[in-house]
Write a protein that holds these residues in place. Sequence first.
Motif, short mmCIF file in Angstrom:
data_model
loop_
_atom_site.label_atom_id
_atom_site.label_comp_id
_atom_site.label_asym_id
_atom_site.label_seq_id
_atom_site.Cartn_x
_atom_site.Cartn_y
_atom_site.Cartn_z
N VAL A 190 0.80 -0.96 -0.17
CA VAL A 190 0.68 0.21 -0.26
C VAL A 190 1.29 2.08 -0.63
O VAL A 190 1.57 1.23 1.10
CB VAL A 190 -0.56 -0.24 1.41
N ASP A 191 0.30 1.70 -0.76
CA ASP A 191 1.25 3.47 -1.42
C ASP A 191 0.14 4.59 -1.10
O ASP A 191 -0.54 4.68 -0.70
CB ASP A 191 1.82 3.58 -2.67
N TYR A 192 1.08 5.42 0.28
CA TYR A 192 0.08 6.01 0.85
C TYR A 192 0.41 7.22 0.39
O TYR A 192 -0.12 8.68 0.52
CB TYR A 192 0.59 6.31 2.89
N HIS A 193 1.46 7.35 -0.80
CA HIS A 193 1.96 8.85 -1.21
C HIS A 193 1.73 9.31 -2.39
O HIS A 193 1.96 9.87 -3.26
CB HIS A 193 3.10 9.21 -0.70
N ASN A 194 1.19 8.04 -3.46
CA ASN A 194 0.71 7.68 -4.14
C ASN A 194 -0.48 9.00 -4.82
O ASN A 194 -0.83 9.61 -3.87
CB ASN A 194 0.73 6.89 -5.04
#
Length: 289
Positions: A190-194
């Motif tokens: 899970v990328d929380y900054h894309n």
Amino acid sequence: MRETISAEKFYYDLQNSRVREHAFNQWEEYRKQVTNLLITACDQGKTLAIFGAGRGNDMDLSRLAGHFREITLIDLNENAMQSAVRQYSLEGHPAIKLEQQDFVGITDEDYIQYLSVMGREYLQMGYVLNDPVSQTFTELERLYEKAGKHRPDFGRKRYDYSLVLNVHSQLNDTADWIRTHMMSLLGEPVDYHNRTAVRILEETALIVKKFNEAVLAATGETTFIGYEIGIQGQPGDGIQGALQTHQDLRKREKCGQIRLKQQDLLTWPYDRKQKIVFTVLLETLSVLL
């Protein structure tokens, strides 16, 4: 059809997991603090609106019904509000009113469609779900287009007092909640900054602003707004929705729409078994609009 049914079950399983079965007993002290604060700060015989009232585990409706002339519970989930009334044996009480309202403008069916597109795209196309050019991102934009057109309206100065407690963090958490749970299930990071995460944060700020505008417009004297400022024992950058609420209120205070009268720190034992205990900042705000 199989995908739709699967998406629907996944969605409602997620929604049901939000319900804290033992909340009424575990939140007793917290509920007492909230209720005492309201009764102390508000004149007797006036009107109160509780936005996001839910099952009424946050405040003692029996005590409040003896203090206010009229209490309006406002929530999208009418069954939850009816459960709250039964929980306090207030069926037929003349002071208690229920009002079903949609704060955001995105339906369960919309979220199920979003989830269905997400699952279908991953299984058929093999896309990483964080990809902003994906069909999933396009579907998210469709949801937010609906939210952008929705304007919550609770009337003009209908209530002397209003209470909003730990609601802002839930206004726009569902899309990201679905995304993170689905990716965890599929073993994807899970990328929380894309771009997707950033887009969700952008919409959160807009939804919070519109909701606050509607609450303040409906409040004649004082509003009580409580929001989570952190989970005890866990570092973090703030709770999304709550963080935007703090920012929005400070802007409104600066431009003279509200005046901060009091701040109280409360401990909300959301789920002691999972060691999720929030620190809540409850602000008492005079409405100057």
